[in-house]
Design a protein around this motif. Structure first.
Motif, PDB file in Angstrom:
ATOM      1  N   GLN A  49      -5.267  11.643  10.184  1.00 25.07           N
ATOM      2  CA  GLN A  49      -5.097  10.194   9.975  1.00 25.07           C
ATOM      3  C   GLN A  49      -4.540   9.908   8.584  1.00 25.07           C
ATOM      4  O   GLN A  49      -3.609   9.117   8.420  1.00 25.07           O
ATOM      5  N   ARG A  53     -10.272   3.198   3.320  1.00 19.64           N
ATOM      6  CA  ARG A  53     -10.645   2.418   4.506  1.00 19.64           C
ATOM      7  C   ARG A  53      -9.490   2.371   5.506  1.00 19.64           C
ATOM      8  O   ARG A  53      -9.687   2.420   6.718  1.00 19.64           O
ATOM      9  N   LEU A  54      -8.283   2.300   4.972  1.00 21.35           N
ATOM     10  CA  LEU A  54      -7.105   2.240   5.838  1.00 21.35           C
ATOM     11  C   LEU A  54      -6.961   3.514   6.681  1.00 21.35           C
ATOM     12  O   LEU A  54      -6.523   3.474   7.830  1.00 21.35           O
ATOM     13  N   GLN A  81      -8.444   3.372   9.894  1.00 25.92           N
ATOM     14  CA  GLN A  81      -7.853   2.453  10.873  1.00 25.92           C
ATOM     15  C   GLN A  81      -6.611   3.019  11.551  1.00 25.92           C
ATOM     16  O   GLN A  81      -6.058   2.405  12.462  1.00 25.92           O
ATOM     17  N   VAL A  82      -6.168   4.168  11.091  1.00 26.21           N
ATOM     18  CA  VAL A  82      -4.986   4.777  11.737  1.00 26.21           C
ATOM     19  C   VAL A  82      -5.359   5.156  13.164  1.00 26.21           C
ATOM     20  O   VAL A  82      -6.382   5.786  13.399  1.00 26.21           O
ATOM     21  N   LEU A  94      -1.035   8.216   7.461  1.00 22.49           N
ATOM     22  CA  LEU A  94      -0.971   7.053   6.568  1.00 22.49           C
ATOM     23  C   LEU A  94       0.008   7.304   5.423  1.00 22.49           C
ATOM     24  O   LEU A  94       0.821   6.451   5.076  1.00 22.49           O
ATOM     25  N   ASN A 106       1.011   4.083  11.509  1.00 24.85           N
ATOM     26  CA  ASN A 106      -0.348   3.643  11.820  1.00 24.85           C
ATOM     27  C   ASN A 106      -0.897   4.326  13.074  1.00 24.85           C
ATOM     28  O   ASN A 106      -1.787   3.837  13.710  1.00 24.85           O
ATOM     29  N   SER A 118      -8.053   0.094  -5.355  1.00 24.51           N
ATOM     30  CA  SER A 118      -7.019   0.392  -4.364  1.00 24.51           C
ATOM     31  C   SER A 118      -7.302   1.710  -3.657  1.00 24.51           C
ATOM     32  O   SER A 118      -6.980   1.885  -2.478  1.00 24.51           O
ATOM     33  N   LYS A 138      -9.672   1.113  -0.946  1.00 27.69           N
ATOM     34  CA  LYS A 138      -8.995   0.396   0.129  1.00 27.69           C
ATOM     35  C   LYS A 138      -8.158   1.369   0.981  1.00 27.69           C
ATOM     36  O   LYS A 138      -8.150   1.305   2.212  1.00 27.69           O
ATOM     37  N   LEU A 139      -7.486   2.252   0.281  1.00 23.81           N
ATOM     38  CA  LEU A 139      -6.688   3.261   1.006  1.00 23.81           C
ATOM     39  C   LEU A 139      -7.583   4.105   1.923  1.00 23.81           C
ATOM     40  O   LEU A 139      -7.226   4.418   3.058  1.00 23.81           O
ATOM     41  N   MET A 158       0.829  -1.213   0.000  1.00 20.68           N
ATOM     42  CA  MET A 158       0.000   0.000   0.000  1.00 20.68           C
ATOM     43  C   MET A 158       0.853   1.248   0.000  1.00 20.68           C
ATOM     44  O   MET A 158       0.603   2.215  -0.690  1.00 20.68           O
ATOM     45  N   GLN A 159       1.926   1.184   0.888  1.00 19.30           N
ATOM     46  CA  GLN A 159       2.802   2.341   0.986  1.00 19.30           C
ATOM     47  C   GLN A 159       3.426   2.655  -0.373  1.00 19.30           C
ATOM     48  O   GLN A 159       3.582   3.808  -0.760  1.00 19.30           O
TER      49      GLN A 159
END
Lengths: 653, 295
Positions: free
Chosen positions: B250, B207-208, B211-212, B254, B259, B201, B204-205, B1-2
């Motif tokens: 957040q 959503r991430l 989560q941070v 990311l 995180n 993607s 997805k990012l 992802m990064q």
């Protein structure tokens, strides 16, 4: 300093000073009050219109002028009143040169001292209550000074609330100082003479008009609490000075007391025990119920049974005493005493003397009855406003005016008796008293002052005869308010109308009485007693001081401990380590700016300390991870501690 | 992802020269699911930035030039009577896309502006009683000229609040300017850009981002900042702004590959998130950051 806040602060200071001035107004001459208000106003206008501060060539003459004014008003600089006036006016003059915080502090501290001075004048609850608002305002002003750098002015209520909190927080320390600060018998320093002016009470001589003047005074003479049942109102004769010697219109105590033998006293019947709380009157008399047997140890009984103190009574005095209402006094009268009690001036009051002579054939008791009968049957009037009497006052009263007050009846009766050959003397004191159901004690006022007579009969000794009772029995049965008609001026509190007012007054007096007993009456003896009850043993001065210092230190220590703990409790282990790190960096003169993040600070610090760069950045990184990440590795904390230990920062010289 | 994130940044920066920070902020805004307002004078590369981002992210891209005679239907779409089917047929407007570039939004009339802003908030449009969902993800990148320019209708505060971030591009530095003049970047080269990401993607990012981790200590700081604006400045931040600030921080964390959020993340995004909402003074964000202590 911020200009706006400066003006705000000045307004606070002026208002507090005004409050101090207001509480002191009865104690200051008018010109001092006007001058103080003037200086305050000047200072206010100075700030409002940006006038310059007055120069020394203006202030110096004003100061000198004030000094001259004080000397002129009080005939000197010394004494309570002069010092207070000087301090007050100088305090307000100081306003004209208050520029910086130090000057403000000086004026505030002076004003605190001025508030304390209130208690040199009076120590009543009212005075205590009056001292609170100035204290609150002064403390608020003080708080204002420490908030002078605040972004914007806080609301008034904020300062007052904080000041109130501070004053309340001071109460425990105040109580401990009150209870434990060693009391010294007598006042700490001699009060200046002028402190006792204006006390009223019985004089040591009796002239027409003395007592009727006193009757207009509702001030409290003393309060009495009886142990057990109180005697009847008509038996409440409070014995004061005994007057033997007549000269012109005045009666005085026997001029030559030396060698007069103490009269014998036999008592019968019920013992009456009571506690007196005598208001200061600046004379020696200590009043007692007729007839005293047990007296306090620091007082003396005279030969004719009046009690005197060793020095003039200038503070409220509390003492226990015992009396009996049935007694036999001085059955054996010496020749010298007999002559002294028959003394009247030759050639005065011929009609009275003639009347007395006409009773030659009667026995002594009959003479007394005849005289009293005369008062009852002829139209004698009991009044507070007697007409002025002529050259032979007794004659004038007995045969012409027939209007008078207790002193008229007592003096003329005694005169009549002496002229008829019966030894007689005048007793002054108080009669009666007002019962206060709240606290169950009696209030005796100056308006209850009274004069009556004692005559000597063979085998019976001195007998109390109250000629006023013959004219106006209500005076003795019910007190003075019932015996006078509406036109006589009696103090409001001695009158019977307005029952609700009376009730409120009695409540208030009972509060006052407790205040007197427990706050003002807390002297060295009471302190020792109280501490003995607490500790079970006599406490020495050193012990008292040790306890006092110890407890205060404990209170302050506990407060400090909790304050520090409260601050520390907010810190978690990482923050505590971080605080260590900040302390180390402070050595190198590096402190984080407000709002500077850990990393930013570390970057800045590492620029200043290039050889510690890795450690500093490591610490910041670890601290961030511990503080902000989800469930950080516990080992990181040790790691952080390790990093901080490795930090080697030389002290900046 | 990064890797994806770094690739996006790298690719965009090849076109937008010397504006790494602004590129990063734009990406933060998109990852946080908000709309972006770019405010600057004409010719600073606003359109290029929007265009490039769309291409790099592999998203559909439409552009609408806002003018004073633009009508709501010109953006949303219109129902036209079809003679063959004897039915009204909905013709979708440019708003049905992933990235909509609303160019010079403040030149349109308030009526048109509100139509767009409503769609931004609701992620759907309603025409003639039937509701049409917009595509996912849906970003609006609006550009506007500074208010004092002639012929503009300033966006009211309530609508400015709908934009998560407002950034300015500013003049390029000397080095980037030289490169630009040598024709090494800019819009001319935009066509050569390859997409490094796709819709999947990107979602997805997004959503991430949620989560941070945001620790309590950081929430304390956020609250202190928000409270400060409410007590010390004329207008405080709305709860929406507070949430936006958190999400941006957040997203920034990311992008930085962490995180968890640190105060630096908040400080990095705060000027772009709050400045247009508090509006009056230019350095209001700086003042806030200097006055609020980090707990």
């Amino acid at each position: 300093m911020n200009q706006l806040l400066n003006f705000q602060l000045l307004k606070w200071l002026l208002v507090s000073l005004a409050a101090v001035l207001a509480t002191h107004t009865p104690n200051l001459p008018v010109w001092v009050i006007i001058a103080s208000i003037g200086f305050g106003t000047w200072r206010f206008l100075m700030d409002k219109y940006r006038w310059p501060f007055p120069k020394i060539w203006l202030l110096l003459p004003i100061t000198l002028l004030i000094c001259v004014g004080i000397v002129f008003t009080f005939k000197g600089f010394f004494g309570r009143d002069a010092s207070l006036s000087l301090l007050m006016v100088m305090c307000s003059l100081k306003l004209l040169e208050t520029k910086n915080i130090r000057d403000y502090m000086l004026v505030i501290v002076m004003a605190y001292f001025l508030v304390g001075n209130l208690f040199l004048f009076s120590q009543t609850i009212t005075t205590f209550g009056l001292s609170i608002p100035p204290l609150l305002l002064l403390t608020a002003t003080l708080i204002h000074i420490s908030y002078k750098n605040a972004d914007k002015p806080k609301p008034i209520i904020f300062y007052l609330k904080l000041a109130g909190q501070l004053l309340l927080q001071a109460v425990p320390v105040m109580l401990i100082l009150f209870v434990l600060f060693p009391r010294i018998p007598g006042p700490l320093w001699g009060l200046p003479q002028d402190a006792n002016s204006g006390m009223s009470g019985l004089g040591d001589s009796l002239q027409f008009g003395n007592i009727s003047n006193l009757t207009k005074n509702s001030a409290i003479a003393f309060r009495v609490q009886f142990k057990g049942a109180a005697p009847e109102q008509s038996q409440l004769y409070w014995r004061g000075p005994v007057l033997w010697h007549q000269e012109d219109r005045s009666w005085t105590m026997s001029s030559n007391k030396i060698g007069l033998q103490t009269e014998s006293l036999k008592v019968f019947g019920k013992r009456i025990q009571y506690t007196m709380t005598l208001e200061p009157h600046n004379r020696l008399w200590m009043l007692m119920l007729d007839m005293p047997t047990l007296i306090p140890h620091d007082a003396n009984l005279t030969h004719d049974y009046s009690m005197i103190a060793e020095k003039p009574i200038r503070t409220r005095l509390r003492y226990d005493a015992t009396s009996f209402s049935s007694y036999q006094l001085g059955v054996n009268l010496g020749e010298r005493e007999r002559l002294l009690n028959l003394q009247i001036n030759e050639g005065e009051n011929p009609r009275t003397v003639q009347l007395a002579k006409s009773w030659q054939g009667l026995s002594a008791p009959d003479k007394i009855n005849t005289a009293l009968q005369r008062f009852r049957q002829l139209p004698f009037v009991y009044t507070l406003k007697p007409p002025i009497l002529g050259n032979n006052p007794v004659d004038d009263f007995l045969f012409n005016t027939k209007r008078g007050f207790c002193e008229h009846y007592a003096t003329s009766f005694v005169y009549l008796m002496r002229a008829a050959g019966v030894p007689a003397r005048i007793i002054t004191g108080y009669q009666g008293g007002e019962y206060n159901p709240n606290g169950s004690y009696y209030i005796v006022r100056q308006s209850d002052a009274h004069a009556w007579a004692e005559v000597w009969l063979a085998n019976k000794g001195w007998l109390r005869i109250d000629p006023t009772a013959a004219v106006s029995p209500e005076r003795i049965e019910n007190g003075i308010n019932d015996s006078l008609d509406e036109t006589d001026e009696l103090p409001l509190m001695a009158r019977a109308d307005y029952p609700w007012l009376k009730k409120a007054y009695l409540n208030w007096d009972s509060v006052n009485n407790s205040w007197n007993q427990w706050i003002l009456g807390y002297d060295d003896k009471k302190q020792l007693d109280f501490l003995k009850k607490l500790s079970g043993k006599n406490m020495s001065l050193q012990e008292m001081l040790m306890w006092m210092i110890g407890i205060i230190a404990l209170i302050l220590g506990l407060t400090a401990y909790f304050l520090i703990r409260k601050q520390k409790a907010k810190l978690n282990p990482a923050q505590r380590l971080y605080a260590q790190y900040l302390k180390l960096l402070k050595r190198a003169g590096l402190t984080p700016r407000n709002g500077e993040t850990t990393s930013d600070f570390a970057t800045r610090a590492s620029k200043n300390l290039p050889n510690q760069k890795t450690q500093i950045l490591d610490i910041a990184q670890r601290y961030n991870v511990i503080t902000y990440s989800q469930s950080p590795n516990p080992e990181l904390l040790q790691d952080l501690a390790q990093c901080i230990k490795q930090l080697n920062i030389p002290k900046q010289s | 992802m990064q890797n994806t994130i770094q690739a996006i940044l790298r690719a965009t920066s090849q076109i937008i020269l010397g504006k790494e920070r602004q590129v990063k902020l734009s990406l933060t805004c998109l990852l946080a699911g908000g709309h972006l307002l770019i405010e600057d004078v004409p010719g600073m590369g606003k359109t290029t930035l929007a265009n490039t981002l769309a291409q790099v992210l592999g998203l559909s891209f439409r552009r609408t030039q806002f003018t004073s005679d633009l009508l709501p239907a010109d953006i949303i779409g219109v129902s036209i009577f079809d003679l063959n089917t004897s039915n009204f047929q909905f013709h979708a407007g440019p708003i049905f896309t992933n990235i909509l570039l609303a160019d010079e939004i403040n030149r349109a009339t308030p009526k048109t502006q509100s139509a767009l802003l409503e769609a931004m908030e609701e992620h759907q449009v309603t025409v003639d009683g039937s509701t049409h969902l917009l595509s996912q993800p849906f970003f609006v990148i609006a550009t506007q000229n500074p208010k004092h320019h002639i012929g503009t209708f300033a966006l009211p505060e309530s609508q400015l609040d709908r934009f998560l971030m407002c950034i300015t591009l500013g003049y390029p530095d000397a080095l980037s300017e030289r490169a630009l003049l040598k024709n090494q970047g800019g819009r001319a080269n935009a066509g050569s850009i390859q997409a490094v990401c796709d819709v999947e993607s990107l979602l997805k990012l997004q959503r991430l981002v949620n989560q941070v981790h945001v620790s309590d200590a950081l929430l304390d700081y956020l609250q202190a900042l928000i409270q400060h604006t409410r007590t010390q400045t004329a207008e405080g931040l709305s709860p929406r702004a507070g949430l936006g600030l958190r999400q941006c921080a957040q997203a920034w964390a990311l992008i930085d590959g962490r995180n968890f959020v640190t105060p630096e993340d908040v400080q990095a995004v705060l000027p772009s998130v709050v400045a247009h909402r508090l509006a009056q003074e230019s350095d209001v964000a700086k003042q806030i950051l200097e006055q609020v202590a980090i707990p």
